[in-house]
Scaffold this motif. Structure first.
Motif, short mmCIF file in Angstrom:
data_model
loop_
_atom_site.label_atom_id
_atom_site.label_comp_id
_atom_site.label_asym_id
_atom_site.label_seq_id
_atom_site.Cartn_x
_atom_site.Cartn_y
_atom_site.Cartn_z
N ILE A 100 0.85 -1.20 0.00
CA ILE A 100 0.00 0.00 0.00
C ILE A 100 0.88 1.24 0.00
N VAL B 241 0.64 4.15 -2.76
CA VAL B 241 0.36 5.53 -2.38
C VAL B 241 1.55 6.43 -2.72
N ASN C 299 -7.24 -1.49 3.56
CA ASN C 299 -6.26 -0.42 3.71
C ASN C 299 -6.12 0.39 2.43
N MET D 62 -8.98 2.81 2.12
CA MET D 62 -8.88 3.93 3.07
C MET D 62 -7.76 4.91 2.72
N ASN D 63 -6.81 4.51 1.88
CA ASN D 63 -5.62 5.33 1.66
C ASN D 63 -5.34 5.70 0.21
N SER D 64 -6.27 5.49 -0.69
CA SER D 64 -5.92 5.66 -2.09
C SER D 64 -6.89 6.55 -2.87
N ASP D 65 -7.31 7.63 -2.29
CA ASP D 65 -8.29 8.50 -2.94
C ASP D 65 -7.87 9.00 -4.32
#
Length: 103
Positions: free
Chosen positions: A2, A6, A28, A31-34
């Motif tokens: 991740i 990112v 994960n 939640m972290n890859s907009d």
């Protein structure tokens, strides 16, 4: 995986024999890859089998990997085999090097 994604990796392939670990990684990622546009693949398989297949692919002229992160457990088991870091880690590293790009 991740963090690499990112951080801007074009493609990340995350391999784990555990479906639950991969589901956790997918959560994960969500939640972290907009705002990231790379590719993230999750493969549920014994990494040793994955590396054998990828080595054949690379020998056939397919693209090598630029970076490989190895994060094995001390011990693990699947349906057909077990993994021991003491016994299996050297071969895991050798197999990984066979698909790693030079430089």
């Amino acid at each position: 995986g991740i963090a690499a994604y990112v951080g801007g990796a074009e493609e990340v392939v995350q391999v784990d024999i555990s479906k639950s670990v991969l589901e956790w990684a997918k959560d994960n990622l969500r939640m972290n890859s907009d705002n990231y546009s790379g590719t993230m693949r999750f493969i549920c398989e014994d990494v040793r089998e994955f590396l054998k297949r990828e080595a054949r692919r690379v020998r056939e002229g397919k693209r090598c990997y630029d970076t490989i992160i190895i994060d094995p457990p001390s011990f693990g088991s699947g349906k057909k085999s077990s993994f021991s870091i003491k016994r299996d880690f050297p071969e895991l590293v050798r197999s990984s090097l066979s698909i790693l790009a030079e430089g």
